[in-house]
Write a protein that holds these residues in place. Structure first.
Motif, short mmCIF file in Angstrom:
data_model
loop_
_atom_site.label_atom_id
_atom_site.label_comp_id
_atom_site.label_asym_id
_atom_site.label_seq_id
_atom_site.Cartn_x
_atom_site.Cartn_y
_atom_site.Cartn_z
N ASP A 143 0.68 -1.06 0.31
CA ASP A 143 -0.12 0.31 0.04
C ASP A 143 1.20 1.94 0.33
O ASP A 143 0.49 3.01 0.10
N ASN A 144 2.06 1.23 0.27
CA ASN A 144 3.21 2.13 0.05
C ASN A 144 3.39 3.14 1.05
O ASN A 144 3.43 4.39 1.18
N SER A 145 3.03 2.57 2.01
CA SER A 145 3.16 3.32 3.86
C SER A 145 4.46 3.17 4.37
O SER A 145 4.64 3.51 5.10
N GLY A 146 5.17 2.70 2.93
CA GLY A 146 6.93 2.01 3.88
C GLY A 146 6.81 1.27 3.27
O GLY A 146 6.55 0.64 2.70
N MET A 147 8.03 0.65 4.08
CA MET A 147 8.29 -0.70 3.68
C MET A 147 8.25 -1.97 4.35
O MET A 147 7.49 -2.00 4.98
N MET A 148 8.50 -2.74 2.56
CA MET A 148 7.71 -4.07 3.84
C MET A 148 8.13 -5.49 4.69
O MET A 148 9.36 -4.62 5.09
N ARG A 149 7.08 -5.06 5.40
CA ARG A 149 7.28 -5.49 6.91
C ARG A 149 7.66 -7.64 6.91
O ARG A 149 7.12 -7.61 5.92
N LEU A 150 8.28 -8.11 7.41
CA LEU A 150 9.27 -9.49 7.37
C LEU A 150 8.00 -10.24 8.34
O LEU A 150 8.12 -10.15 9.30
N ASP A 151 6.98 -10.77 8.03
CA ASP A 151 6.93 -11.49 8.83
C ASP A 151 7.34 -13.00 9.06
O ASP A 151 7.70 -13.35 8.16
N SER A 152 7.06 -14.08 9.87
CA SER A 152 8.36 -15.47 9.76
C SER A 152 9.68 -15.22 10.12
O SER A 152 9.76 -15.87 9.66
#
Length: 173
Positions: free
Chosen positions: A79-88
């Protein structure tokens, strides 16, 4: 053995043979901090180490809520709200600076939002981030207060011959 000057700086001479050293920093009424894996070889003229934060012993009976937010330093969120968060992503925390192989003090896995919640004693730690498809990354954190939020970035594994330099900054570079 060396002592710091009035500004907190120190200088020590070590043999130029290829070895790995550690530096233990102590001061009365402060938590001991160790810098690990200082690699010396005969090609280096001088070395500079990370800044060490001395933390008062008065904090040692406490643990603090610490939130680590793990992000992809290369890819933006959908959604271009910031950098992609990394799950797991697997997170290992070790006491000291640049401590990549010592005893694991705490470990956890990031949630769907790329966040890990931990209880950590005051001090300096090395955070290790592991996730399939990403480079193993080590990051130094300092815990000195409750409800600390620390952003940590890692990058996808590089292809042969590829180099990546990632700069990050806040709203005002």
């Amino acid at each position: 053995v060396a002592k710091t000057d009035n500004s907190g700086k120190y200088s020590i001479l070590i043999p130029s043979e290829e070895r790995s050293y550690f530096i233990k920093v102590t001061k009365n009424n402060y938590i001991e901090t160790i810098l690990y894996n200082i690699n010396q070889n005969n090609q280096l003229i001088g070395m500079y180490q990370e800044t060490i934060v001395l933390i008062s012993n008065s904090f040692t009976s406490s643990t603090y809520n610490t939130q680590l937010v793990i992000s992809d330093a290369f890819n933006k969120s959908y959604d271009n709200s910031g950098m992609m968060r990394l799950d797991s992503a697997s997170i290992n925390v070790r006491k000291g600076i640049n401590n990549k192989t010592g005893e694991i003090y705490a470990s956890a896995t990031t949630d769907n939002n790329g966040i890990v919640y931990m209880q950590l004693e005051p001090g300096m730690y090395t955070v290790e981030i592991n996730k399939v498809g990403y480079a193993v990354n080590y990051y130094t954190i300092t815990v000195v207060s409750d409800n600390t939020m620390i952003n940590v970035n890692t990058t996808p594994v590089l292809n042969e011959g590829e180099v990546r330099i990632v700069l990050t900054w806040n709203d005002t570079p």
